[in-house]
Write a protein that holds these residues in place. Structure first.
Motif, mmCIF file in Angstrom:
data_model
loop_
_atom_site.group_PDB
_atom_site.id
_atom_site.type_symbol
_atom_site.label_atom_id
_atom_site.label_comp_id
_atom_site.label_asym_id
_atom_site.label_seq_id
_atom_site.Cartn_x
_atom_site.Cartn_y
_atom_site.Cartn_z
ATOM 1 N N UNK A 75 -25.542 -1.139 -41.302
ATOM 2 C CA UNK A 75 -26.447 -0.861 -40.195
ATOM 3 C C UNK A 75 -26.611 0.651 -40.057
ATOM 4 N N UNK A 76 -27.850 1.128 -40.126
ATOM 5 C CA UNK A 76 -28.125 2.560 -39.929
ATOM 6 C C UNK A 76 -28.354 2.886 -38.461
ATOM 7 N N UNK A 77 -28.801 1.904 -37.687
ATOM 8 C CA UNK A 77 -29.044 2.119 -36.267
ATOM 9 C C UNK A 77 -30.347 1.488 -35.841
ATOM 10 N N UNK A 78 -30.687 1.718 -34.576
ATOM 11 C CA UNK A 78 -31.948 1.252 -34.007
ATOM 12 C C UNK A 78 -32.756 2.480 -33.634
ATOM 13 N N UNK A 84 -43.275 2.693 -29.188
ATOM 14 C CA UNK A 84 -42.302 2.057 -28.314
ATOM 15 C C UNK A 84 -41.521 0.954 -29.006
ATOM 16 N N UNK A 85 -42.005 0.503 -30.180
ATOM 17 C CA UNK A 85 -41.306 -0.526 -30.949
ATOM 18 C C UNK A 85 -39.927 0.004 -31.353
ATOM 19 N N UNK A 86 -38.961 -0.892 -31.385
ATOM 20 C CA UNK A 86 -37.615 -0.561 -31.858
ATOM 21 C C UNK A 86 -37.416 -1.177 -33.230
ATOM 22 N N UNK A 87 -36.914 -0.381 -34.180
ATOM 23 C CA UNK A 87 -36.608 -0.888 -35.515
ATOM 24 C C UNK A 87 -35.108 -0.780 -35.748
ATOM 25 N N UNK A 88 -34.476 -1.907 -36.005
ATOM 26 C CA UNK A 88 -33.080 -1.927 -36.411
ATOM 27 C C UNK A 88 -33.083 -1.917 -37.935
ATOM 28 N N UNK A 89 -32.504 -0.866 -38.512
ATOM 29 C CA UNK A 89 -32.590 -0.658 -39.960
ATOM 30 C C UNK A 89 -31.225 -0.817 -40.624
ATOM 31 N N UNK A 90 -31.266 -1.489 -41.775
ATOM 32 C CA UNK A 90 -30.089 -1.688 -42.610
ATOM 33 C C UNK A 90 -30.360 -1.064 -43.969
ATOM 34 N N UNK A 143 -40.682 6.663 -38.894
ATOM 35 C CA UNK A 143 -39.559 6.122 -39.659
ATOM 36 C C UNK A 143 -38.732 7.202 -40.358
ATOM 37 N N UNK A 144 -39.120 8.450 -40.260
ATOM 38 C CA UNK A 144 -38.345 9.512 -40.904
ATOM 39 C C UNK A 144 -36.909 9.602 -40.371
ATOM 40 N N UNK A 145 -36.658 9.353 -39.082
ATOM 41 C CA UNK A 145 -35.260 9.331 -38.631
ATOM 42 C C UNK A 145 -34.402 8.275 -39.338
ATOM 43 N N UNK A 146 -35.012 7.206 -39.829
ATOM 44 C CA UNK A 146 -34.268 6.202 -40.596
ATOM 45 C C UNK A 146 -33.790 6.820 -41.911
ATOM 46 N N UNK A 147 -34.661 7.598 -42.562
ATOM 47 C CA UNK A 147 -34.278 8.288 -43.801
ATOM 48 C C UNK A 147 -33.169 9.292 -43.512
ATOM 49 N N UNK A 148 -33.293 10.024 -42.411
ATOM 50 C CA UNK A 148 -32.240 10.985 -42.040
ATOM 51 C C UNK A 148 -30.898 10.275 -41.872
ATOM 52 N N UNK A 149 -30.911 9.119 -41.218
ATOM 53 C CA UNK A 149 -29.672 8.350 -41.028
ATOM 54 C C UNK A 149 -29.120 7.859 -42.357
ATOM 55 N N UNK A 150 -29.987 7.453 -43.263
ATOM 56 C CA UNK A 150 -29.559 7.017 -44.590
ATOM 57 C C UNK A 150 -28.903 8.175 -45.348
ATOM 58 N N UNK A 151 -29.520 9.324 -45.312
ATOM 59 C CA UNK A 151 -28.972 10.506 -46.009
ATOM 60 C C UNK A 151 -27.598 10.856 -45.428
ATOM 61 N N UNK A 152 -27.468 10.809 -44.109
ATOM 62 C CA UNK A 152 -26.152 11.059 -43.492
ATOM 63 C C UNK A 152 -25.137 10.020 -43.944
ATOM 64 N N UNK A 153 -25.571 8.761 -44.014
ATOM 65 C CA UNK A 153 -24.677 7.665 -44.402
ATOM 66 C C UNK A 153 -24.125 7.867 -45.814
ATOM 67 N N UNK A 154 -24.969 8.278 -46.744
ATOM 68 C CA UNK A 154 -24.495 8.398 -48.133
ATOM 69 C C UNK A 154 -23.959 9.791 -48.443
ATOM 70 N N UNK A 155 -24.003 10.676 -47.479
ATOM 71 C CA UNK A 155 -23.370 11.972 -47.642
ATOM 72 C C UNK A 155 -24.242 13.047 -48.247
ATOM 73 N N UNK A 156 -25.537 12.991 -47.994
ATOM 74 C CA UNK A 156 -26.421 14.065 -48.450
ATOM 75 C C UNK A 156 -27.437 13.595 -49.452
ATOM 76 N N UNK A 157 -28.494 14.374 -49.552
ATOM 77 C CA UNK A 157 -29.610 14.053 -50.446
ATOM 78 C C UNK A 157 -29.252 14.405 -51.884
ATOM 79 N N UNK A 158 -30.068 13.856 -52.786
ATOM 80 C CA UNK A 158 -29.881 14.090 -54.209
ATOM 81 C C UNK A 158 -30.326 15.432 -54.555
#
Length: 158
Positions: A75-78, A84-90, A143-158
């Motif tokens: 889970x990356x977050x909501x 106003x839509x909420x996206x819960x991203x995995x 949706x860019x904050x979802x990418x930011x959360x993903x990058x934080x999750x995996x420990x940085x961009x390529x």
């Protein structure tokens, strides 16, 4: 009451170790000639009594035409969208994910507008892997904050 969607953003590293993201181009006449900020993570609405990951898997399958990989999802977050839509991203790493074709479910829409003619359009008309920097120019801005959360999750961009 906010609309709630659940989605999956897959990632992998390419041969030069660059982070790549699996994203989808939105279908229908509004998005037909747009590329920049016209892509999304595969996602869809779900009800409060449904498990978000179950919904995300179902929506991924409906939009891509192929089930998401059978793996462990994180889970990356909501994330609240400008609408106003909420996206819960995995997310999950999916090095070998490459469907042969994209076959999306469809939605009805009056087209051309005002014509009275109802036509069916695919929710998604394309999906593919893009390096993170390119994906950021293609994804809708909300949706860019979802990418930011993903990058934080995996420990940085390529």
């Amino acid at each position: 009451m906010s609309i709630h969607s659940a989605g999956i953003i897959l990632y992998r590293r390419n041969s030069t170790e660059q982070l790549e993201l699996w994203i989808a181009h939105m279908g229908g006449p509004f998005w037909a000639r747009k590329d920049q900020h016209a892509w999304s993570i595969p996602k869809g609405e779900f009800s409060d009594d449904e498990d978000a990951l179950t919904a995300a898997r179902r929506e991924f399958t409906e939009e891509i035409g192929t089930p998401p990989p059978s793996t462990e999802y994180v889970l990356l977050g909501t994330f609240r969208q400008p609408s106003g839509k909420l996206i819960t991203a995995f997310t999950a790493e999916a090095n070998d994910f490459q469907p042969e074709e994209i076959v999306s479910n469809t939605f009805p829409m009056e087209w051309p507008k005002g014509s009275g003619a109802i036509k069916e359009f695919p929710e998604i008309d394309d999906a593919q892997w893009f390096e993170e920097s390119v994906a950021r120019t293609k994804l809708v801005k909300g949706q860019l904050p979802i990418v930011d959360a993903l990058v934080r999750h995996i420990g940085g961009a390529g």
